[in-house]
Design a protein around this motif. Structure first.
Motif, mmCIF file in Angstrom:
data_model
loop_
_atom_site.group_PDB
_atom_site.id
_atom_site.type_symbol
_atom_site.label_atom_id
_atom_site.label_comp_id
_atom_site.label_asym_id
_atom_site.label_seq_id
_atom_site.Cartn_x
_atom_site.Cartn_y
_atom_site.Cartn_z
ATOM 1 N N ALA A 163 0.835 -1.208 0.000
ATOM 2 C CA ALA A 163 0.000 0.000 0.000
ATOM 3 C C ALA A 163 0.863 1.248 0.000
ATOM 4 C CB ALA A 163 -0.930 -0.005 1.217
ATOM 5 N N LEU A 164 1.939 1.231 0.770
ATOM 6 C CA LEU A 164 2.853 2.370 0.812
ATOM 7 C C LEU A 164 3.562 2.549 -0.527
ATOM 8 C CD1 LEU A 164 4.397 1.715 4.343
ATOM 9 C CD2 LEU A 164 3.042 3.714 3.719
ATOM 10 N N ALA A 165 3.975 1.437 -1.134
ATOM 11 C CA ALA A 165 4.699 1.512 -2.410
ATOM 12 C C ALA A 165 3.804 2.023 -3.540
ATOM 13 C CB ALA A 165 5.257 0.135 -2.775
ATOM 14 N N ASN A 166 2.517 1.642 -3.506
ATOM 15 C CA ASN A 166 1.597 2.031 -4.572
ATOM 16 C C ASN A 166 0.844 3.323 -4.276
ATOM 17 O OD1 ASN A 166 2.026 -0.200 -6.371
ATOM 18 N ND2 ASN A 166 0.908 -1.496 -4.926
ATOM 19 N N GLY A 167 1.081 3.905 -3.102
ATOM 20 C CA GLY A 167 0.436 5.171 -2.771
ATOM 21 C C GLY A 167 -1.064 5.058 -2.586
ATOM 22 N N ASN A 168 -1.548 3.908 -2.080
ATOM 23 C CA ASN A 168 -2.980 3.736 -1.825
ATOM 24 C C ASN A 168 -3.323 4.464 -0.513
ATOM 25 O OD1 ASN A 168 -5.569 2.728 -1.040
ATOM 26 N ND2 ASN A 168 -5.258 0.959 -2.374
ATOM 27 N N ILE A 169 -3.800 5.712 -0.657
ATOM 28 C CA ILE A 169 -3.940 6.589 0.503
ATOM 29 C C ILE A 169 -4.900 6.029 1.556
ATOM 30 C CG2 ILE A 169 -4.653 8.880 1.283
ATOM 31 C CD1 ILE A 169 -2.028 8.904 -0.131
ATOM 32 N N MET A 170 -6.050 5.499 1.131
ATOM 33 C CA MET A 170 -7.012 4.996 2.114
ATOM 34 C C MET A 170 -6.445 3.837 2.919
ATOM 35 S SD MET A 170 -9.614 6.846 2.482
ATOM 36 C CE MET A 170 -10.484 5.753 3.585
ATOM 37 N N GLN A 171 -5.741 2.918 2.259
ATOM 38 C CA GLN A 171 -5.131 1.797 2.968
ATOM 39 C C GLN A 171 -4.013 2.277 3.893
ATOM 40 O OE1 GLN A 171 -3.961 -1.233 0.159
ATOM 41 N NE2 GLN A 171 -6.072 -1.903 -0.173
ATOM 42 N N ILE A 172 -3.277 3.288 3.448
ATOM 43 C CA ILE A 172 -2.232 3.870 4.298
ATOM 44 C C ILE A 172 -2.860 4.502 5.532
ATOM 45 C CG2 ILE A 172 -0.503 5.713 4.433
ATOM 46 C CD1 ILE A 172 0.062 5.193 1.441
ATOM 47 N N ILE A 173 -3.978 5.187 5.355
ATOM 48 C CA ILE A 173 -4.673 5.818 6.481
ATOM 49 C C ILE A 173 -5.101 4.773 7.497
ATOM 50 C CG2 ILE A 173 -6.820 7.005 7.138
ATOM 51 C CD1 ILE A 173 -6.563 8.635 4.563
ATOM 52 N N VAL A 174 -5.700 3.668 7.018
ATOM 53 C CA VAL A 174 -6.171 2.610 7.917
ATOM 54 C C VAL A 174 -4.997 2.000 8.684
ATOM 55 C CG1 VAL A 174 -7.192 0.299 8.005
ATOM 56 C CG2 VAL A 174 -8.241 2.073 6.575
ATOM 57 N N PHE A 175 -3.903 1.696 7.981
ATOM 58 C CA PHE A 175 -2.735 1.106 8.645
ATOM 59 C C PHE A 175 -2.120 2.082 9.654
ATOM 60 C CE2 PHE A 175 1.958 0.209 8.492
ATOM 61 C CZ PHE A 175 1.911 -0.910 9.297
ATOM 62 N N ALA A 176 -2.013 3.367 9.279
ATOM 63 C CA ALA A 176 -1.426 4.363 10.175
ATOM 64 C C ALA A 176 -2.278 4.556 11.425
ATOM 65 C CB ALA A 176 -1.264 5.698 9.433
ATOM 66 N N ILE A 177 -3.608 4.549 11.246
ATOM 67 C CA ILE A 177 -4.497 4.683 12.410
ATOM 68 C C ILE A 177 -4.334 3.481 13.342
ATOM 69 C CG2 ILE A 177 -6.924 4.647 13.144
ATOM 70 C CD1 ILE A 177 -7.576 6.337 10.669
ATOM 71 N N GLY A 178 -4.300 2.278 12.755
ATOM 72 C CA GLY A 178 -4.113 1.074 13.563
ATOM 73 C C GLY A 178 -2.792 1.082 14.307
ATOM 74 N N LEU A 179 -1.714 1.488 13.622
ATOM 75 C CA LEU A 179 -0.400 1.536 14.255
ATOM 76 C C LEU A 179 -0.363 2.607 15.355
ATOM 77 C CD1 LEU A 179 2.544 0.613 14.362
ATOM 78 C CD2 LEU A 179 3.061 2.284 12.555
ATOM 79 N N GLY A 180 -0.976 3.761 15.080
ATOM 80 C CA GLY A 180 -1.011 4.837 16.067
ATOM 81 C C GLY A 180 -1.752 4.430 17.322
ATOM 82 N N ILE A 181 -2.899 3.780 17.166
ATOM 83 C CA ILE A 181 -3.674 3.312 18.319
ATOM 84 C C ILE A 181 -2.875 2.266 19.107
ATOM 85 C CG2 ILE A 181 -5.731 2.020 19.012
ATOM 86 C CD1 ILE A 181 -7.205 3.351 16.671
ATOM 87 N N SER A 182 -2.205 1.360 18.394
ATOM 88 C CA SER A 182 -1.424 0.309 19.057
ATOM 89 C C SER A 182 -0.268 0.893 19.856
ATOM 90 C CB SER A 182 -0.885 -0.679 18.012
ATOM 91 O OG SER A 182 -1.953 -1.283 17.303
ATOM 92 N N LEU A 183 0.406 1.892 19.283
ATOM 93 C CA LEU A 183 1.515 2.535 20.007
ATOM 94 C C LEU A 183 1.018 3.228 21.266
ATOM 95 C CD1 LEU A 183 3.510 4.111 17.015
ATOM 96 C CD2 LEU A 183 4.294 2.275 18.534
ATOM 97 N N THR A 184 -0.172 3.796 21.197
ATOM 98 C CA THR A 184 -0.757 4.454 22.367
ATOM 99 C C THR A 184 -1.110 3.434 23.444
ATOM 100 O OG1 THR A 184 -1.686 6.196 20.965
ATOM 101 C CG2 THR A 184 -2.623 5.955 23.157
ATOM 102 N N LEU A 185 -1.657 2.293 23.031
ATOM 103 C CA LEU A 185 -2.114 1.282 23.988
ATOM 104 C C LEU A 185 -0.979 0.585 24.720
ATOM 105 C CD1 LEU A 185 -5.062 -0.362 21.983
ATOM 106 C CD2 LEU A 185 -5.221 1.243 23.901
ATOM 107 N N ILE A 186 0.213 0.493 24.104
ATOM 108 C CA ILE A 186 1.306 -0.229 24.771
ATOM 109 C C ILE A 186 2.091 0.671 25.727
ATOM 110 C CG2 ILE A 186 1.553 -1.916 22.917
ATOM 111 C CD1 ILE A 186 3.977 -0.408 21.910
ATOM 112 N N GLY A 187 1.694 1.931 25.829
ATOM 113 C CA GLY A 187 2.257 2.814 26.852
ATOM 114 C C GLY A 187 3.716 3.152 26.648
ATOM 115 N N GLU A 188 4.518 2.966 27.704
ATOM 116 C CA GLU A 188 5.919 3.385 27.682
ATOM 117 C C GLU A 188 6.729 2.691 26.591
ATOM 118 O OE1 GLU A 188 8.021 3.182 31.338
ATOM 119 O OE2 GLU A 188 6.518 4.317 32.467
ATOM 120 N N LYS A 189 6.397 1.433 26.292
ATOM 121 C CA LYS A 189 7.144 0.701 25.265
ATOM 122 C C LYS A 189 6.998 1.344 23.887
ATOM 123 C CE LYS A 189 7.097 -3.818 27.524
ATOM 124 N NZ LYS A 189 6.707 -5.254 27.419
#
Length: 417
Positions: free
Chosen positions: A145-171
């Motif tokens: 998705a990143l290589a092909n510039g699929n913006i909607m898929q990039i948005i979904v992955f970035a949101i998921g990664l952002g939420i996960s980073l928030t949930l794991i706290g200090e790590k």
């Protein structure tokens, strides 16, 4: 701390606001195209370099700013609230846009008396189903998705990664800092690319101006005029009205702060390509926080197509008038509904609106071959509708930032000459 005014031979140039430099490049491009005709294509490489540089920024900038935006919110409920407000505002303004296009076309009747023929066959494009849209939102391979510039898929992955980073706290803190530094580097790179914008805009407009002669433009001048007048009305009345009534903000500041992005959108005809400039305008000129701008603008570049909806309303009525087709109130309602939904699925790249136009026309039984009449001037119409799209993205971002208390009004109200 306020920067010291630059001195030296180039000091006067650096003191001029970016949007004024871009407008100067645009004006010089029009003159060069008019004087040189098709020979003005020699300047096209300048435009191509600028567009390539802008496209280079999109994927890393969207990905990094979204992750930073999500992690800075810390509150999943806040993200859901912002998302709901964003989508609601985009849908409401899109319905306004297509209605303005229909009303203006009904009053001015650009298709009456146009003696143009068409014989090129155009096949209708099927609108993607809601199920397929939802399925395709989730990337099987985020790297793909990143290589092909699929913006909607990039948005979904970035949101998921952002939420996960928030949930794991200090790590997650070390990774958050990496993304934060990366996003800052991308902002700086965007600023460096924008220094080349006046020259890139000159190259793009000189080529477009030289490509379209009077023999092409004159028969369709009324259609072009209606699209441009409708676009200006939508920005000045609807967007400025929303800023004033809902945001209790000075609409002139909004328009001034958005000019860099609007002019780049006009010359490039790509709302996705203008995204790096839009993010820069939202943060540096309008005072919207990284979190809100990094979330709302990438979503807007994908689903907010007010200009495309407006264009569809004008062109559909133009073709109906040109072919002598009478439309019922049900047809008008179908144009509004189909145009709004079709515009959401329109890619933020040049020429995509023409593809979606066939969907709207097929719904009310207009001859698809008539698209060939406007295809020749689609680039000129595309420039106007893309400017509306980008102005809408920045309007919604400003309102969402204000509603969430993430709008720095001191920056917003700072005069930009």
């Amino acid at each position: 701390m306020q920067e010291t005014a630059p001195k030296g031979a180039w000091g006067w140039w650096r003191r001029i606001a970016l949007w004024k430099k871009i407008l100067a490049g645009l004006a010089l491009g029009v003159v060069a195209g008019a004087l040189l005709g098709e020979t003005a294509s020699i300047f096209k490489p300048l435009g191509d370099i600028f567009i390539n540089a802008i496209m280079m920024l999109i994927v890393p900038l969207v990905f990094s700013t979204l992750v930073v935006g999500i992690t800075s919110m810390r509150d999943p409920q806040k993200m859901g609230r912002i998302g709901a407000r964003t989508i609601t505002l985009y849908l409401v303004t899109t319905a306004f846009a297509i209605t303005i296009g229909l009303v203006l076309s009904t009053l001015l009747q650009p298709g009456v008396g146009v003696g143009l023929s068409f014989d090129a066959e155009v096949s209708a494009n099927e609108a993607p189903s809601l199920v397929s849209i939802l399925v395709n939102l989730v990337p099987r391979n985020p790297l793909d998705a990143l290589a092909n510039g699929n913006i909607m898929q990039i948005i979904v992955f970035a949101i998921g990664l952002g939420i996960s980073l928030t949930l794991i706290g200090e790590k997650g803190e070390p990774v958050m800092k990496v993304f934060d530094s990366f996003a800052e580097a991308m902002y700086k790179l965007t600023g460096l690319v924008m220094a080349f914008a006046p020259f890139g805009v000159f190259g793009l407009i000189a080529h477009v101006s030289g490509q379209y002669g009077l023999e092409i433009l004159l028969p369709l001048a009324k259609l072009i005029g209606v699209v441009y007048v409708a676009s200006i009305l939508h920005v000045l009345v609807i967007y400025s009205g929303f800023i004033s009534l809902l945001g209790r903000l000075n609409p002139v500041r909004y328009l001034k702060g958005s000019l860099d992005a609007i002019v780049v959108a006009f010359s490039s005809a790509s709302s996705a390509g203008t995204l790096p400039v839009s993010i820069r305008c939202a943060q540096k000129n309008l005072g919207v926080s990284e979190g809100v701008s990094g979330f709302v603008l990438p979503v807007g570049a994908t689903i907010n197509m007010d200009g495309t909806a407006l264009y569809q309303g004008v062109v559909v009525l133009f073709i109906a008038q040109m072919t002598g087709t009478d439309l019922s109130m049900m047809d008008y309602a179908m144009i509004v509904a189909t145009g709004t939904l079709a515009s959401i699925g329109t890619a933020g790249v040049p020429g995509a609106g023409l593809i979606m136009l066939s969907i709207v026309m097929a719904q009310i039984g207009l001859p698809l071959e008539a698209i060939a009449v406007v295809a020749g001037i689609d680039r000129i119409l595309d420039m106007a509708r893309t400017s509306v799209n980008v102005a809408g993205d920045l309007m919604v971002t400003t309102l969402v930032g204000k509603s969430e208390g993430e709008l720095n009004e001191e920056i917003y109200n700072t005069s930009r000459s």
